[in-house]
Design a protein around this motif. Structure first.
Motif, short mmCIF file in Angstrom:
data_model
loop_
_atom_site.label_atom_id
_atom_site.label_comp_id
_atom_site.label_asym_id
_atom_site.label_seq_id
_atom_site.Cartn_x
_atom_site.Cartn_y
_atom_site.Cartn_z
N GLU A 1 -17.45 67.33 7.49
CA GLU A 1 -17.42 68.15 8.69
C GLU A 1 -15.97 68.29 9.15
O GLU A 1 -15.24 67.30 9.22
N VAL A 2 -15.58 69.53 9.45
CA VAL A 2 -14.24 69.80 9.97
C VAL A 2 -14.40 70.39 11.36
O VAL A 2 -14.92 71.50 11.51
N TRP A 3 -13.99 69.64 12.37
CA TRP A 3 -14.14 70.05 13.76
C TRP A 3 -12.81 70.52 14.31
O TRP A 3 -11.78 69.85 14.17
N ARG A 4 -12.85 71.69 14.96
CA ARG A 4 -11.71 72.17 15.74
C ARG A 4 -12.21 72.45 17.14
O ARG A 4 -12.90 73.43 17.38
N GLY A 5 -11.89 71.53 18.04
CA GLY A 5 -12.49 71.61 19.37
C GLY A 5 -13.97 71.32 19.29
O GLY A 5 -14.40 70.31 18.72
N ASP A 6 -14.78 72.23 19.82
CA ASP A 6 -16.24 72.06 19.79
C ASP A 6 -16.90 72.81 18.64
O ASP A 6 -18.12 72.88 18.57
#
Length: 383
Positions: free
Chosen positions: A72-77
């Protein structure tokens, strides 16, 4: 013809089979380097428990393929999840939260990562038109597979594992470059070859290092505000003052190493009116005074007057690919800044193109890169 979802699943399975030889042995965890002795930065990564890495920032762009589990790659929400066999790109210089989830059957998360370092980016820039400029990341970081891309991964895996170091040292880098060139036609291309703000600022200053540059002027050239440029440089770990000094001192070192420049001429060429101020900066950066740098240059005696120095617009280019010879100095072409046979000329042409790209009103001619540059940046003749 676009490849449909069924074909994508088949290609992912084929890709995983081609990369199987890069899987780490059972019981091996953590980072597993594959290309350190072959001139490329390719490594595997393995964990057996769910792992969260907060605020990860890559120094260089990376191309990743999950071999087992999901990432999983999260940028912010906002998150994107990548399954095994799906290549994706992580851009440099941006904060992401990463989550590695082991496969529920094997209990193992594993991936292969290609680091697109500066040498690879430079090679890509010289091969691609136009040069990509850093901008917003695309909505999707994943890559649609093609048969050619799967084969390129297979070639790279063979070069990294199946050949002797003497052969693979050269071949592996070409195989990795083959992958990146195929990715260059996809939306993620800009993240692989993008020129960061520091490099853009360096290119503009390099056009005329003697100019009294202000941050507002540079920002205007780039079409952004001065405060925005300061923030972007700060995120890159530098400042406008540091970049300006770096370009000027690099140029000064090259000019002082040339028999065609006196200390005062070199100082003026990089924007210093005070010789003592110039000397202090040169000694701080190069560890020697300007006179000591000049003393290392043998200036053969001659009864003829020395040729005139290159015009101010060329000072920065001397740093990139060497001083022009006497023949070049007498011409009215880009040879005033060097010659096509000089080392690094191809790279200098790319820098010239980058500089021209910062001015929308200018046009770049591939056949005459330095003529395009000089036409764009030379001041208009006085009427």
């Amino acid at each position: 013809m676009p490849i449909n979802a069924v074909d994508q699943n088949e290609l992912r399975a084929l890709l995983l089979s081609r990369l199987a030889k890069l899987r780490a042995p059972a019981g091996v965890h953590g980072t597993v380097p594959h290309g350190t002795d072959r001139g490329v930065r390719v490594f595997g990564y393995c964990v057996q428990e769910r792992e969260r890495i907060a605020r990860s920032r890559m120094e260089h762009p990376a191309v990743v393929v999950v071999l087992s589990g999901t990432k999983e790659v999260w940028r912010g929400d906002v998150a994107q999840t990548f399954a095994a066999g799906v290549p994706f790109v992580i851009p440099a210089g941006m904060d992401f939260d990463l989550v590695n989830n082991p496969d529920p059957t094997s209990g193992r998360y594993e991936s292969i990562c290609i680091t697109v370092d500066e040498a690879l980016r430079q090679t890509l820039r010289s091969s691609l038109r136009p040069v990509q400029v850093a901008g917003p990341i695309p909505d999707r970081l994943d890559v649609d597979l093609t048969p050619a891309l799967v084969e390129a991964y297979g070639h790279a895996a063979s070069a990294l594992t199946g050949l002797g170091v003497a052969v693979a040292a050269t071949l592996a880098r070409y195989r990795v470059l083959e992958i990146l060139l195929l990715l260059a036609e996809m939306p993620v291309a800009g993240m692989l070859t993008a020129v960061g703000r520091r490099e853009q600022v360096e290119a503009i200053i390099c056009a005329d290092p003697g100019h009294a540059w202000q941050v507002g002027e540079i920002a205007a050239e780039l079409g952004i505000g001065a405060s925005t440029l300061r923030r972007q440089l700060d995120r890159a770990g530098t400042s406008f003052r540091e970049v300006l000094l770096s370009v000027r001192m690099t140029t000064a070192g090259a000019l002082l190493g040339s028999s065609g420049y006196s200390v005062m001429q070199a100082a003026q060429a990089v924007g210093y009116a005070s010789r003592s101020h110039f000397s202090r900066h040169v000694q701080a950066v190069h560890g020697k005074t300007p006179r000591q740098l000049k003393a290392a240059v043998w200036d053969p005696p001659s009864t003829d007057a020395p040729p005139p120095p290159p015009p101010p617009i060329c000072h920065g280019w001397i740093v990139r690919f060497g001083e022009a010879d006497a023949t070049g100095m007498r011409t009215a072409s880009w040879a005033q800044c060097g010659g096509s046979e000089q080392p690094g000329a191809a790279y200098a042409a790319e820098i010239a193109k980058l500089a021209v790209s910062t001015r929308p009103a200018c046009k770049f001619d591939e056949r005459s890169p330095f003529w395009s540059f000089r036409t764009c940046f030379s001041p208009p003749p006085e009427s």
